[in-house]
Scaffold this active site. Structure first.
Site, mmCIF file in Angstrom:
data_model
loop_
_atom_site.group_PDB
_atom_site.id
_atom_site.type_symbol
_atom_site.label_atom_id
_atom_site.label_comp_id
_atom_site.label_asym_id
_atom_site.label_seq_id
_atom_site.Cartn_x
_atom_site.Cartn_y
_atom_site.Cartn_z
ATOM 1 N N ARG A 76 52.024 77.567 59.962
ATOM 2 C CA ARG A 76 52.602 77.742 58.961
ATOM 3 C C ARG A 76 51.686 76.946 58.042
ATOM 4 N NH1 ARG A 76 58.228 74.965 60.042
ATOM 5 N NH2 ARG A 76 56.640 74.431 61.732
ATOM 6 N N LYS A 84 64.461 67.559 70.673
ATOM 7 C CA LYS A 84 65.090 66.757 70.261
ATOM 8 C C LYS A 84 66.825 67.532 69.837
ATOM 9 C CE LYS A 84 61.679 70.219 67.429
ATOM 10 N NZ LYS A 84 61.480 71.180 67.376
ATOM 11 N N SER A 102 63.082 74.717 59.953
ATOM 12 C CA SER A 102 64.889 74.112 60.013
ATOM 13 C C SER A 102 65.522 72.779 59.483
ATOM 14 C CB SER A 102 65.353 74.655 61.772
ATOM 15 O OG SER A 102 65.075 76.177 62.359
HETATM 16 P P1 ADP Z 1 59.695 74.511 67.816
HETATM 17 O O1 ADP Z 1 60.967 73.230 68.315
HETATM 18 O O2 ADP Z 1 59.584 75.485 69.305
HETATM 19 O O3 ADP Z 1 58.756 74.114 66.718
HETATM 20 P P2 ADP Z 1 61.188 76.102 66.119
HETATM 21 O O4 ADP Z 1 62.572 76.842 66.002
HETATM 22 O O5 ADP Z 1 61.092 75.331 65.210
HETATM 23 O O6 ADP Z 1 60.731 75.858 67.744
HETATM 24 O O7 ADP Z 1 60.398 76.830 65.642
HETATM 25 C C1 ADP Z 1 59.920 78.596 66.194
HETATM 26 C C2 ADP Z 1 58.476 78.772 66.543
HETATM 27 O O8 ADP Z 1 58.770 79.389 64.313
HETATM 28 C C3 ADP Z 1 57.278 77.898 66.343
HETATM 29 O O9 ADP Z 1 56.087 78.582 66.283
HETATM 30 C C4 ADP Z 1 57.444 77.791 64.464
HETATM 31 O O10 ADP Z 1 55.295 77.373 63.869
HETATM 32 C C5 ADP Z 1 57.080 78.502 63.718
HETATM 33 N N1 ADP Z 1 58.104 79.022 62.412
HETATM 34 C C6 ADP Z 1 58.659 78.024 62.124
HETATM 35 N N2 ADP Z 1 58.983 77.881 60.560
HETATM 36 C C7 ADP Z 1 58.607 78.581 60.257
HETATM 37 C C8 ADP Z 1 58.124 79.771 58.931
HETATM 38 N N3 ADP Z 1 58.819 79.037 58.153
HETATM 39 N N4 ADP Z 1 57.143 80.785 59.111
HETATM 40 C C9 ADP Z 1 56.552 81.303 60.330
HETATM 41 N N5 ADP Z 1 56.937 80.521 61.149
HETATM 42 C C10 ADP Z 1 57.611 79.816 61.021
#
Ligand code: ADP
Length: 162
Positions: A91, A42, A129
């Site tokens: 999640r 991304k 995010s």
């Molecule tokens: P990636 O691109 O590796 O998925 P993210 O920054 O989106 O990176 O997420 C990193 C980790 O945090 C992943 O395991 C994701 O499932 C978890 N995560 C993201 N949002 C939440 C949330 N609201 N609550 C718990 N875990 C989350």
């Protein structure tokens, strides 16, 4: 032996959901290293340096949490950090398939490293995010989703793009 875990991700930007996972992981391990991925498929809104700085700011009150950036495979980064565990947050069922295949691949690549999942706290189960960026782009309030330093950074970033 120092019981150390790595929590890898894009964190573009960090939300209260991530922070909840970081806090909870920090209670289970001697040290938690949050790994900010630089070469994600991304295209991130925030640069690696910005994401690292924001994460440092929002975790500064947790002494056993460190923030680092990394490129390449998570398992290599975990080894470099002398850690034994990868932390990921779950999640919803939609996260499961992707996380399962990643954890299984990582286990084949590095049988000495295990992935541990923390289930998101209910109040953050819907939070991502991507959603935060979408809501911010429409000028709606995001204070329930991210700390003030993140909403400020998002506001500035979106303004500079107009
Ligand atoms: P990636 O691109 O590796 O998925 P993210 O920054 O989106 O990176 O997420 C990193 C980790 O945090 C992943 O395991 C994701 O499932 C978890 N995560 C993201 N949002 C939440 C949330 N609201 N609550 C718990 N875990 C989350």
């Amino acid at each position: 032996m120092i019981h150390r875990a790595v929590y890898p991700g894009s964190f573009d930007p960090v939300t209260y959901g991530h922070i909840d996972i970081i806090k909870r992981a920090s209670q289970q391990f001697d040290e938690v290293i949050v790994g900010v991925l630089t070469n994600s498929k991304k295209t991130p809104l925030f640069s690696t340096e910005e994401r690292v700085n924001i994460l440092r700011e929002v975790t500064k009150s947790i002494p056993n949490v460190k923030i680092k950036s990394f490129e390449g495979l998570s398992v290599n980064f975990v080894r470099e950090c002398n850690a034994q565990v990868i932390i990921r947050g779950l999640r919803a069922i939609t996260d499961f398939e992707y996380e399962l295949s990643m954890a299984q691949t990582n286990r084949i690549l590095a049988p000495d490293i295990d992935t541990m999942f923390l289930i998101t706290s209910l109040e953050y189960a819907y939070l991502s995010s991507t959603t935060v960026k979408e809501v911010a782009a429409y000028d709606a309030s995001i204070e329930q989703f991210v700390p003030p330093v993140v909403s400020e950074a998002l506001r500035k970033k979106l303004e500079s793009r107009h």
